[in-house]
Scaffold this motif. Structure first.
Motif, short mmCIF file in Angstrom:
data_model
loop_
_atom_site.label_atom_id
_atom_site.label_comp_id
_atom_site.label_asym_id
_atom_site.label_seq_id
_atom_site.Cartn_x
_atom_site.Cartn_y
_atom_site.Cartn_z
N UNK A 136 83.45 25.31 45.07
CA UNK A 136 83.62 24.26 44.06
C UNK A 136 82.76 23.04 44.38
N UNK A 137 83.38 21.90 44.55
CA UNK A 137 82.66 20.66 44.86
C UNK A 137 82.04 20.67 46.26
N UNK A 138 82.42 21.67 47.07
CA UNK A 138 81.93 21.73 48.45
C UNK A 138 82.85 20.98 49.42
N UNK A 161 77.23 26.23 38.05
CA UNK A 161 77.62 24.85 37.74
C UNK A 161 78.29 24.20 38.96
N UNK A 162 79.22 24.94 39.55
CA UNK A 162 79.91 24.41 40.73
C UNK A 162 78.91 24.17 41.86
N UNK A 166 78.22 20.94 44.15
CA UNK A 166 78.29 21.00 45.61
C UNK A 166 76.98 20.49 46.23
N UNK A 167 75.86 20.80 45.57
CA UNK A 167 74.54 20.36 46.07
C UNK A 167 74.48 18.83 46.11
N UNK A 168 74.98 18.21 45.05
CA UNK A 168 75.00 16.74 45.02
C UNK A 168 75.76 16.23 46.25
N UNK A 169 76.91 16.84 46.52
CA UNK A 169 77.74 16.36 47.64
C UNK A 169 77.11 16.66 49.00
N UNK A 180 75.22 25.61 53.89
CA UNK A 180 74.34 26.47 53.12
C UNK A 180 75.05 26.93 51.85
N UNK A 181 74.53 26.54 50.70
CA UNK A 181 75.15 26.90 49.42
C UNK A 181 74.63 28.26 49.00
N UNK A 182 75.56 29.15 48.71
CA UNK A 182 75.18 30.54 48.42
C UNK A 182 75.81 30.99 47.11
#
Ligand SMILES: C[S@@+](CC[C@H](N)C(=O)[O-])C[C@H]1O[C@@H](n2cnc3c(N)ncnc32)[C@H](O)[C@@H]1O
Length: 304
Positions: A136-138, A161-162, A166-169, A180-182
């Motif tokens: 989600x938001x990370x 979208x999520x 999460x990338x912003x955060x 690492x966002x996957x």
């Protein structure tokens, strides 16, 4: 707008009365009308949470009154949780950007992260890899990265979208090197993301944490309107709420390190889970804040 509303305190009192009359639901950051009104009024005036009482009694300008009035009215008319109006919330002591692309962070797993999962993790300094399934938001991944500054964290979500939120955060918290966002459907994309597809060896994690979608379809229909602003795919998990949890339980052992732990929030689906898996030795965790049901399974659990 009523002429007698002049100060921040006037608006807080007025907002509280309006919120109660409108029977708003609270539970996405605050749990009562007064705190919700304080939160929104301070935000609209760009004042910190610890603003002194005497400042709340200062007469507002026409522009300030309009800003405060507008946000209180939006809370009532749109029935959006307050933090979607402010795009900011706190989790485990850290600030997170949020919008309607992600669930509002509120998992009690924050408490476990704050104490480095002790006693379930006996030697936190040995934790090398953490996995957050359904990030989600990370929030869980980022809070974990702070709690274990020497560890790598994989944060998985199926929603692009999520992942954008999460990338912003992750960027705001300067954690791009370690979180690492996957994009992955549960565990499916982890090997490829870790360059392990060729060898076939799964990445192994010391901690797998997840706050998956676990609301049963029927339960969803009865939730207050505020929940309808959260992404449905973050909440709903089929008829019994166990769709996502079933998938985690089917595969987690292949991704857990020898002394690792699996921690999953399941909320009201706990009873259905226990009925479905009578032989699994779930350890049910207790929290000081938050009431949701969360279980833990140890990697060396004998389930035969
Ligand atoms: C309840 S939210 C939790 C978000 C965050 N971890 C938190 O605690 O606030 C569940 C998340 O799981 C994601 N999700 C749903 N189905 C998924 C799947 N099949 N694979 C990976 N993520 C999934 C949703 O997009 C959502 O972001």
């Amino acid at each position: 707008m009523a002429a007698e509303l002049n100060t921040a305190l006037d608006f807080i009192r007025w907002g509280e009365r309006q919120f109660r009359a409108a029977k708003l639901y609270f539970g996405h950051g605050t749990d009562n009308a007064w705190d919700e009104a304080v939160f929104l009024v301070l935000h609209a005036l760009q004042l910190p949470f610890n603003t002194e009482q005497k400042l709340l009694k200062v007469k507002l300008t026409a522009q300030e009154k309009k800003a405060v009035h507008d946000i209180l009215q939006r809370r009532i008319k749109e029935r959006k949780p307050a933090v979607y109006l402010t795009n900011s919330t706190y989790f485990a002591g850290f600030e997170f950007y949020v919008d309607e692309r992600v669930l509002i962070p509120r998992s009690p797993i924050a408490e476990l992260i704050e104490r480095q999962f002790v006693p379930w993790i006996a030697e936190p300094q040995k934790v090398r890899r953490i996995l957050d399934l359904g990030t989600g938001s990370g929030c869980l991944a980022i809070a974990s990265a702070y709690a274990f500054p020497w560890a790598e964290v994989d944060a998985v979500d199926i929603s692009t979208d999520a992942l954008a939120v999460a990338k912003i955060n992750v960027e705001r918290h300067n954690l791009v090197d370690r979180v690492h966002l996957i994009h992955s459907d549960v565990f499916a994309g982890l090997c490829a993301a870790n360059g392990a597809a060729a060898t076939g060896a799964n990445p192994r994690y010391d901690i797998i944490v997840s706050n998956p979608p676990y609301v049963a379809l029927e339960e969803m229909q009865d939730l207050p309107h505020e929940y309808k602003h959260e992404p449905e795919m973050a909440l709903v998990a089929d008829r019994d709420g166990l769709l996502f949890v079933d998938r985690i339980l089917a595969t987690y052992r292949e991704y857990l390190a020898p002394r690792g732990v699996l921690i999953v929030e399941v909320g009201n689906s706990a009873a259905a889970l226990v009925a479905k898996y009578p032989r699994l030795p779930f350890i049910w965790l207790e929290f000081e804040r938050g009431m949701s049901e969360v279980f833990l399974l140890l990697a060396d659990t004998n389930v035969s």
